[in-house]
Design a protein around this motif. Structure first.
Motif, PDB file in Angstrom:
ATOM      1  N   CYS A  69       0.949  -1.389   0.044  1.00 32.96           N
ATOM      2  CA  CYS A  69       0.051   0.103   0.098  1.00 32.96           C
ATOM      3  C   CYS A  69       0.897   1.243  -0.276  1.00 32.96           C
ATOM      4  O   CYS A  69       1.815   1.161   0.606  1.00 32.96           O
ATOM      5  CB  CYS A  69      -1.041   0.043   1.274  1.00 32.96           C
ATOM      6  SG  CYS A  69      -2.021   1.451   1.521  1.00 32.96           S
ATOM      7  N   SER A  91       1.236  -1.102   5.175  1.00 30.66           N
ATOM      8  CA  SER A  91       1.646   0.308   4.815  1.00 30.66           C
ATOM      9  C   SER A  91       2.942   0.292   3.922  1.00 30.66           C
ATOM     10  O   SER A  91       3.885  -0.705   4.314  1.00 30.66           O
ATOM     11  CB  SER A  91       1.507   1.144   5.998  1.00 30.66           C
ATOM     12  OG  SER A  91       2.619   1.058   6.570  1.00 30.66           O
ATOM     13  N   GLU A 117      -0.238   4.134   1.295  1.00 35.05           N
ATOM     14  CA  GLU A 117      -0.168   4.942   2.365  1.00 35.05           C
ATOM     15  C   GLU A 117       0.433   4.700   3.757  1.00 35.05           C
ATOM     16  O   GLU A 117       1.117   3.568   3.849  1.00 35.05           O
ATOM     17  CB  GLU A 117      -1.868   5.007   2.810  1.00 35.05           C
ATOM     18  CG  GLU A 117      -2.710   5.008   1.571  1.00 35.05           C
ATOM     19  CD  GLU A 117      -2.388   6.455   1.095  1.00 35.05           C
ATOM     20  OE1 GLU A 117      -2.940   7.568   1.739  1.00 35.05           O
ATOM     21  OE2 GLU A 117      -1.935   6.600   0.174  1.00 35.05           O
ATOM     22  N   SER A 135      -6.109  -3.842  -0.069  1.00 34.21           N
ATOM     23  CA  SER A 135      -5.130  -2.757   0.333  1.00 34.21           C
ATOM     24  C   SER A 135      -4.845  -1.561  -0.585  1.00 34.21           C
ATOM     25  O   SER A 135      -4.961  -1.809  -1.837  1.00 34.21           O
ATOM     26  CB  SER A 135      -3.478  -3.319   0.517  1.00 34.21           C
ATOM     27  OG  SER A 135      -3.114  -3.894  -0.497  1.00 34.21           O
ATOM     28  N   GLY A 136      -4.404  -0.710  -0.392  1.00 37.94           N
ATOM     29  CA  GLY A 136      -4.272   0.530  -1.181  1.00 37.94           C
ATOM     30  C   GLY A 136      -5.077   1.709  -0.951  1.00 37.94           C
ATOM     31  O   GLY A 136      -6.026   1.876  -0.384  1.00 37.94           O
ATOM     32  N   PHE A 145      -0.385   1.989  11.998  1.00 33.61           N
ATOM     33  CA  PHE A 145      -0.864   0.818  12.853  1.00 33.61           C
ATOM     34  C   PHE A 145      -0.616  -0.370  12.022  1.00 33.61           C
ATOM     35  O   PHE A 145      -0.970  -1.629  12.357  1.00 33.61           O
ATOM     36  CB  PHE A 145      -2.225   0.879  13.367  1.00 33.61           C
ATOM     37  CG  PHE A 145      -3.228   1.051  12.304  1.00 33.61           C
ATOM     38  CD1 PHE A 145      -3.948   0.138  11.390  1.00 33.61           C
ATOM     39  CD2 PHE A 145      -3.606   2.545  11.964  1.00 33.61           C
ATOM     40  CE1 PHE A 145      -4.792   0.742  10.352  1.00 33.61           C
ATOM     41  CE2 PHE A 145      -4.575   2.889  10.876  1.00 33.61           C
ATOM     42  CZ  PHE A 145      -5.034   1.925  10.138  1.00 33.61           C
ATOM     43  N   CYS A 146      -0.648  -0.177  10.414  1.00 37.17           N
ATOM     44  CA  CYS A 146      -0.948  -1.162   9.471  1.00 37.17           C
ATOM     45  C   CYS A 146       0.204  -1.849   8.779  1.00 37.17           C
ATOM     46  O   CYS A 146       1.288  -1.456   8.574  1.00 37.17           O
ATOM     47  CB  CYS A 146      -1.845  -0.532   8.263  1.00 37.17           C
ATOM     48  SG  CYS A 146      -2.329  -1.837   7.053  1.00 37.17           S
ATOM     49  N   CYS A 160      -0.352   4.513   7.047  1.00 39.38           N
ATOM     50  CA  CYS A 160      -1.221   4.248   8.374  1.00 39.38           C
ATOM     51  C   CYS A 160      -0.124   3.488   9.159  1.00 39.38           C
ATOM     52  O   CYS A 160       0.118   2.357   9.092  1.00 39.38           O
ATOM     53  CB  CYS A 160      -2.378   3.565   8.223  1.00 39.38           C
ATOM     54  SG  CYS A 160      -3.322   4.320   6.862  1.00 39.38           S
TER      55      CYS A 160
HETATM   56  S1  SF4 Z   1      -4.275  -0.914   3.688  1.00 35.50           S
HETATM   57 FE1  SF4 Z   1      -5.494   0.754   4.285  1.00 35.50          FE
HETATM   58  S2  SF4 Z   1      -4.932   0.792   6.651  1.00 35.50           S
HETATM   59 FE2  SF4 Z   1      -3.240  -0.153   5.500  1.00 35.50          FE
HETATM   60  S3  SF4 Z   1      -1.843   1.344   5.108  1.00 35.50           S
HETATM   61 FE3  SF4 Z   1      -3.190   1.141   3.370  1.00 35.50          FE
HETATM   62  S4  SF4 Z   1      -4.769   2.703   3.583  1.00 35.50           S
HETATM   63 FE4  SF4 Z   1      -3.838   2.587   5.385  1.00 35.50          FE
END
Ligand code: SF4
Length: 325
Positions: free
Chosen positions: A64, A74, A66, A112-113, A70-71, A68
């Motif tokens: 992904c 990511s 992004e 994801s993404g 916690f993820c 985030c």
């Molecule tokens: S999969 Fe969703 S929660 Fe995880 S980093 Fe990407 S956008 Fe954020």
């Protein structure tokens, strides 16, 4: 605070205030069963002792863009997780059949993404069309940020519900994600609703937010008219920026579930990721506030197993909500 007076007010059409929601979050452990009992009065009024079972499928994992924190999927995570591109229509359809066999009322297809590509969206739409023809299960998709046109296409393909979690309060959002903002998420939630999709939106607690942030989340979800509210509890993933955080206590998780029930009395509330890790041997108590749960694990972590979930439901006198044929 007399917790049962609060539930009586809610059941006679009143609402609880932010200060009262905060009082639930700050209530002592000695009050925990009384708080849950009051939440259960509301839960039982709207949902009896039913528990709706959801099965989640990670149809595209990792990679992904992004951040985030916690993820484990990511761009800033070094977690050792399976990473794979979009699954095929046949793989997603097979997952729907498996979910149905596990008595799931809802099959949640997650990718994801930041947002779905044109190709991925068409794969999801085709999978939804085939599932609707063959498998008696409701379909939820969680694909990131959506445009109005994409939301309409999902609706037309037979998708029933769209998941897009607010995760936390607007104030706290930039503490764990900077590649998009809270208002982006609110906008997608509104787009999904406007397209006629049910809205599934919840959050994740345990990232270092305050109890006020948790209360803000509960009220923001009420403001969005979320139909379904999944609540996740951070089980810090090795390789993510939050890996060193301590887990929440079971009592804090249970107070959150109860508070969200008070604020969103007639909404489906689902115990989601981190249930086993954070609530442990007390997890059956969460069903006194929540009326829905995932079984057989989450996106990148395993659960306690289907049979253990069914035993927990049955032994406490709850019943699995029947599948709509
Ligand atoms: S999969 Fe969703 S929660 Fe995880 S980093 Fe990407 S956008 Fe954020």
């Amino acid at each position: 605070m007399k917790w049962n007076e609060l539930s009586e007010r809610v059941l006679t059409g009143g609402q609880i205030t932010r200060d009262e929601a905060l009082a639930i979050m700050e209530s002592p452990d000695n009050d925990l069963l009384a708080v849950l009992d009051a939440a259960f009065t509301i839960r039982r009024h709207y949902f009896g002792r039913g528990v709706s079972i959801h099965v989640i499928r990670n149809a595209k994992s990792g990679l992904c863009s992004e951040n985030c924190s916690f993820c484990s999927q990511s761009a800033v995570s070094d977690s050792e997780i399976p990473k794979y591109p979009m699954q095929t229509v046949e793989q997603i359809l097979k997952g729907a059949r498996e979910a149905h066999a596990l008595t799931a009322v809802r099959y949640c297809i997650v990718t994801s993404g930041r947002a779905p590509s044109e190709k991925d969206l068409e794969t999801i739409c085709e999978a939804a069309r085939q599932i609707k023809r063959e498998v008696p299960v409701q379909i939820c998709t969680s694909l990131g940020l959506l445009s109005e046109e994409q939301a309409r296409r999902l609706k037309n393909a037979g998708v029933d519900r769209y998941n897009h979690n607010l995760e936390s309060s607007e104030r706290f959002y930039s503490s764990f994600c900077t590649t998009h903002v809270f208002t982006d998420r609110v906008e997608t939630a509104r787009i999904a609703k406007a397209a006629g999709l049910e809205l599934c939106s919840g959050g994740l607690i345990g990232m270092g937010e305050t109890v006020q942030d948790r209360v803000d989340l509960a009220f923001a979800l009420r403001g969005l008219d979320a139909d379904s509210i999944p609540l996740n509890f951070l089980d810090p993933r090795p390789g993510t920026p939050l890996e060193g955080l301590p887990r929440l206590t079971p009592a804090d998780c249970l107070r959150m579930l109860a508070m969200v029930r008070f604020v969103n009395p007639d909404r489906e509330i689902r115990i989601a990721g981190g249930r086993e890790a954070c609530i442990g041997s007390m997890q059956v108590l969460s069903l006194y506030a929540a009326n829905s749960m995932f079984t057989v694990g989450y996106l990148t972590t395993a659960g306690q197993g289907y049979q253990a979930d069914m035993d927990m439901i049955n032994q406490a006198g709850f019943t699995v909500t029947e599948i709509i044929e």
